[in-house]
Design an enzyme around this catalytic site. Sequence first.
Site, PDB file in Angstrom:
ATOM      1  N   ASN A   1     -60.185  19.071 -92.633  1.00 15.13           N
ATOM      2  CA  ASN A   1     -61.415  19.232 -93.427  1.00 15.13           C
ATOM      3  C   ASN A   1     -61.748  20.722 -93.454  1.00 15.13           C
ATOM      4  O   ASN A   1     -62.220  21.273 -92.467  1.00 15.13           O
ATOM      5  CB  ASN A   1     -62.544  18.423 -92.775  1.00 15.13           C
ATOM      6  CG  ASN A   1     -63.886  18.633 -93.460  1.00 15.13           C
ATOM      7  OD1 ASN A   1     -63.954  19.223 -94.540  1.00 15.13           O
ATOM      8  ND2 ASN A   1     -64.955  18.144 -92.832  1.00 15.13           N
ATOM      9  N   TRP A   2     -61.504  21.332 -94.601  1.00 11.66           N
ATOM     10  CA  TRP A   2     -61.728  22.786 -94.700  1.00 11.66           C
ATOM     11  C   TRP A   2     -63.210  23.139 -94.807  1.00 11.66           C
ATOM     12  O   TRP A   2     -63.578  24.310 -94.726  1.00 11.66           O
ATOM     13  CB  TRP A   2     -60.982  23.342 -95.918  1.00 11.66           C
ATOM     14  CG  TRP A   2     -59.498  23.449 -95.732  1.00 11.66           C
ATOM     15  CD1 TRP A   2     -58.753  23.009 -94.664  1.00 11.66           C
ATOM     16  CD2 TRP A   2     -58.560  24.047 -96.638  1.00 11.66           C
ATOM     17  NE1 TRP A   2     -57.431  23.296 -94.854  1.00 11.66           N
ATOM     18  CE2 TRP A   2     -57.276  23.928 -96.051  1.00 11.66           C
ATOM     19  CE3 TRP A   2     -58.668  24.661 -97.882  1.00 11.66           C
ATOM     20  CZ2 TRP A   2     -56.114  24.406 -96.679  1.00 11.66           C
ATOM     21  CZ3 TRP A   2     -57.521  25.140 -98.510  1.00 11.66           C
ATOM     22  CH2 TRP A   2     -56.258  25.013 -97.915  1.00 11.66           C
ATOM     23  N   LYS A   3     -64.060  22.131 -95.045  1.00 14.82           N
ATOM     24  CA  LYS A   3     -65.503  22.386 -95.244  1.00 14.82           C
ATOM     25  C   LYS A   3     -65.651  23.445 -96.358  1.00 14.82           C
ATOM     26  O   LYS A   3     -64.834  23.458 -97.280  1.00 14.82           O
ATOM     27  CB  LYS A   3     -66.165  22.789 -93.925  1.00 14.82           C
ATOM     28  CG  LYS A   3     -65.831  21.765 -92.815  1.00 14.82           C
ATOM     29  CD  LYS A   3     -66.622  21.912 -91.568  1.00 14.82           C
ATOM     30  CE  LYS A   3     -66.180  20.835 -90.572  1.00 14.82           C
ATOM     31  NZ  LYS A   3     -66.980  20.807 -89.367  1.00 14.82           N
TER      32      LYS A   3
ATOM     33  N   HIS B   1     -69.696  12.507 -93.682  1.00 10.87           N
ATOM     34  CA  HIS B   1     -69.500  13.507 -92.622  1.00 10.87           C
ATOM     35  C   HIS B   1     -70.870  13.878 -92.054  1.00 10.87           C
ATOM     36  O   HIS B   1     -71.862  13.928 -92.789  1.00 10.87           O
ATOM     37  CB  HIS B   1     -68.796  14.748 -93.197  1.00 10.87           C
ATOM     38  CG  HIS B   1     -68.389  15.706 -92.136  1.00 10.87           C
ATOM     39  ND1 HIS B   1     -69.273  16.593 -91.567  1.00 10.87           N
ATOM     40  CD2 HIS B   1     -67.199  15.889 -91.500  1.00 10.87           C
ATOM     41  CE1 HIS B   1     -68.630  17.287 -90.629  1.00 10.87           C
ATOM     42  NE2 HIS B   1     -67.381  16.876 -90.569  1.00 10.87           N
TER      43      HIS B   1
ATOM     44  N   GLU C   1     -72.212  16.563 -91.363  1.00 11.98           N
ATOM     45  CA  GLU C   1     -72.906  17.673 -92.059  1.00 11.98           C
ATOM     46  C   GLU C   1     -73.581  17.171 -93.334  1.00 11.98           C
ATOM     47  O   GLU C   1     -74.646  17.656 -93.713  1.00 11.98           O
ATOM     48  CB  GLU C   1     -71.913  18.818 -92.346  1.00 11.98           C
ATOM     49  CG  GLU C   1     -71.581  19.578 -91.061  1.00 11.98           C
ATOM     50  CD  GLU C   1     -70.165  20.122 -90.973  1.00 11.98           C
ATOM     51  OE1 GLU C   1     -69.525  20.325 -92.012  1.00 11.98           O
ATOM     52  OE2 GLU C   1     -69.695  20.327 -89.831  1.00 11.98           O
TER      53      GLU C   1
ATOM     54  N   GLU D   1     -66.481  11.064 -85.143  1.00 10.45           N
ATOM     55  CA  GLU D   1     -66.708  12.485 -84.864  1.00 10.45           C
ATOM     56  C   GLU D   1     -68.042  12.646 -84.140  1.00 10.45           C
ATOM     57  O   GLU D   1     -69.098  12.667 -84.779  1.00 10.45           O
ATOM     58  CB  GLU D   1     -66.756  13.284 -86.171  1.00 10.45           C
ATOM     59  CG  GLU D   1     -65.482  13.237 -86.980  1.00 10.45           C
ATOM     60  CD  GLU D   1     -65.373  14.436 -87.916  1.00 10.45           C
ATOM     61  OE1 GLU D   1     -64.442  15.225 -87.717  1.00 10.45           O
ATOM     62  OE2 GLU D   1     -66.219  14.600 -88.801  1.00 10.45           O
TER      63      GLU D   1
ATOM     64  N   GLY E   1     -67.246  21.659 -83.990  1.00 12.76           N
ATOM     65  CA  GLY E   1     -67.393  23.116 -84.076  1.00 12.76           C
ATOM     66  C   GLY E   1     -67.934  23.755 -82.806  1.00 12.76           C
ATOM     67  O   GLY E   1     -68.319  24.918 -82.805  1.00 12.76           O
TER      68      GLY E   1
ATOM     69  N   SER F   1     -63.562  19.400 -82.502  1.00 12.79           N
ATOM     70  CA  SER F   1     -62.870  20.401 -81.685  1.00 12.79           C
ATOM     71  C   SER F   1     -61.443  20.007 -81.299  1.00 12.79           C
ATOM     72  O   SER F   1     -60.987  20.311 -80.191  1.00 12.79           O
ATOM     73  CB  SER F   1     -63.700  20.747 -80.440  1.00 12.79           C
ATOM     74  OG  SER F   1     -64.929  21.351 -80.831  1.00 12.79           O
TER      75      SER F   1
ATOM     76  N   GLY G   1     -61.302  20.245 -88.145  1.00  8.55           N
ATOM     77  CA  GLY G   1     -62.093  21.248 -88.856  1.00  8.55           C
ATOM     78  C   GLY G   1     -61.484  22.625 -88.685  1.00  8.55           C
ATOM     79  O   GLY G   1     -60.520  22.996 -89.361  1.00  8.55           O
ATOM     80  N   GLY G   2     -62.036  23.404 -87.744  1.00 13.22           N
ATOM     81  CA  GLY G   2     -61.626  24.801 -87.556  1.00 13.22           C
ATOM     82  C   GLY G   2     -60.120  25.012 -87.498  1.00 13.22           C
ATOM     83  O   GLY G   2     -59.581  25.910 -88.172  1.00 13.22           O
TER      84      GLY G   2
HETATM   85  P1  13P Z   1     -64.058  21.058 -85.716  1.00 13.46           P
HETATM   86  O1  13P Z   1     -62.630  20.609 -85.577  1.00 13.46           O
HETATM   87  O2  13P Z   1     -64.202  22.471 -86.196  1.00 13.46           O
HETATM   88  O3  13P Z   1     -64.860  20.733 -84.506  1.00 13.46           O
HETATM   89  O4  13P Z   1     -64.686  20.169 -86.910  1.00 13.46           O
HETATM   90  C1  13P Z   1     -64.515  18.796 -86.902  1.00 13.46           C
HETATM   91  C2  13P Z   1     -64.968  18.248 -88.193  1.00 13.46           C
HETATM   92  O5  13P Z   1     -66.136  18.271 -88.524  1.00 13.46           O
HETATM   93  C3  13P Z   1     -63.929  17.689 -89.085  1.00 13.46           C
HETATM   94  O6  13P Z   1     -64.505  16.946 -90.113  1.00 13.46           O
END
Ligand code: 13P
Length: 249
Positions: free
Chosen positions: A11-13, A91, A93, A163, A169, A208, A229-230
Amino acid sequence: MTQRKRIVAGNWKMNGNLALVEAFSSAIQPAQFPQVEVVVFPPFPLIAQVAKTGIATGSQTVSEQDAGAFTGEVEAKLVAELGASYSLIGHSERRTLFNESDELLVSKFVKAQEAGLTPILCVGETESERESGQTETVISRQVKAVIEELGVATLKDSVIAYEPVWAIGTGKTASPEQAQQVHKFIRDLVAQFDTEIAATLPILYGGSVNEQNSDLLFAQPDIDGGLIGGASLKPDSFKQICESAVGNV
Ligand code: 13P
């Protein structure tokens, strides 16, 4: 043991650009990861570019509306037309920053499925919910919102991602045991409605995940892959995470 689909999704956000798609295209060829579906969720404008690389792709959300006068929104059917096969739904967010309720997310889930996209329903508790012993109540509410409105059969063609909000994050990943416990809870919950669907439902872990911890997480019996994510913004890290999923098929 039931063979479930293994998925590693990035997920590149609101990150990435054409150059990152190019870097992924050079680093990652789906055939390198037998039996693992590698999916990238870039921002909307990059979906067609990712699709051209041969890597599976999807959107980070879709509109709950059909095409019309909804400035700034993106219709699920257009996402599918661009070559996507998945959409994230709910998600944390989106739930928190954009006030998306369980009810709204059910509508988005429907639109994704109607367009032929596989929804990945994201669920997870906050730190204070975990500390006050509410984890199972929260997850149960988020999963049941879909089952009770649409029927359990709708989960036959979908995926759930657990999640924990406190792990997103933050570098504070859930331990493999903590994650497994919640994944088993989710599978048992779905099994109360349909045991066969529960047995074949892919449940991904996110929060993470990196190339150091993915192996132990993916080795858990109810963890069928990850939502990253990251680390999904770094082709080499993401590639290593995909490799650890192959090693745990
Ligand atoms: P991180 O891997 O950066 O913690 O993010 C997880 C995430 O929100 C994937 O959708």
